[in-house]
Design an enzyme around this catalytic site. Sequence first.
Site, PDB file in Angstrom:
ATOM      1  N   PRO A  11      -4.373   6.083   0.676  1.00 42.02           N
ATOM      2  CA  PRO A  11      -4.335   7.383   1.353  1.00 42.02           C
ATOM      3  C   PRO A  11      -5.728   7.850   1.756  1.00 42.02           C
ATOM      4  CG  PRO A  11      -3.716   7.613  -0.973  1.00 42.02           C
ATOM      5  CD  PRO A  11      -3.866   6.143  -0.693  1.00 42.02           C
ATOM      6  N   GLU A  12      -5.938   8.060   3.029  1.00 41.59           N
ATOM      7  CA  GLU A  12      -7.186   8.638   3.515  1.00 41.59           C
ATOM      8  C   GLU A  12      -6.904  10.079   3.935  1.00 41.59           C
ATOM      9  OE1 GLU A  12      -9.828   6.504   5.988  1.00 41.59           O
ATOM     10  OE2 GLU A  12      -9.468   4.561   5.047  1.00 41.59           O
ATOM     11  N   ARG A 119      -1.435   2.334  -9.605  1.00 41.42           N
ATOM     12  CA  ARG A 119      -2.732   1.844 -10.093  1.00 41.42           C
ATOM     13  C   ARG A 119      -3.506   2.886 -10.890  1.00 41.42           C
ATOM     14  NH1 ARG A 119      -5.587  -1.976  -5.756  1.00 41.42           N
ATOM     15  NH2 ARG A 119      -6.873  -2.324  -7.580  1.00 41.42           N
TER      16      ARG A 119
END
Length: 281
Positions: A11-12, A119
Amino acid sequence: MPSVAGSPKMPELPEVETTRRGIAPHVTGRRVVRIDVYDSRLRWPVPADLDARMRGRTIERVDRRSKYLLFHAGGAALLVHLGMTGSLRVFRDPPPRRTHDHVDIVLDDGTLLRYHDPRRFGAMLWIASSANGHPLLDALGPEPFDPAFDANYLWRMTRARRAPIKLALMDSHVVSGVGNIYANEALFRAGIRPTTRANRLSKARLGRLVATTRDVLQAAIAKGGSTLRDYVGSDGSAGYFQLEYFVYGRTGEPCRVCGTPIRQSRIGARSSFHCPHCQRA
Ligand SMILES: [Zn+2]
């Protein structure tokens, strides 16, 4: 979904903004009934007293600063970062928890806001006084859409930098929230080679880069608008969207403008992509 070197799409800024727009209407004005933390081991531990601090507070608004989401509640705020694989979704009728569903925020109308992160590089932290900010936020440079981020500013910030312009563009002290994908795309659109030393660029070319940085982020946010419904009620993975990239992840493929094969290089620890014809210097 296409990926680079097998990594999932991270996600940016546009994805974080799309998340904000997707969930804000469902949580704004709602009171927190309780927070269930199933696994506190994110990038930093989720505070053990998060439930006690947030319970009973009303979420007044959801803001974004760089890639952080801020849930403002009674002068304090919950700060959320999605890390590399995090996602937030809203459920009316929540399905059973899946693996990697780490935090549930239960709201007074029965809505559930669920944080999922395989993660666990994301973060969920408490800011006791949102007026005083947070060390993570205080160090950030201006937002890409902030008028303070302009040609003069970028020119000033790069005069002493001999490092590649791409590193300056991705430095959150210079401008916050420009990640690897959009840095590559903005440099292509500006006709600037990623390895060009920052202090070699004229004010005019830096002004062009400011404009193209805004353009690529704006286009991605606009594209994200079509995925907003994915943030509600869906049990799938985060519905991250993809622009048609000019250079990112296109090593060896023809440039969409001139047909020259796209080249890949490494700058810092990150993959860089450029067209040797369209980005000569
Ligand atoms: Zn080209």
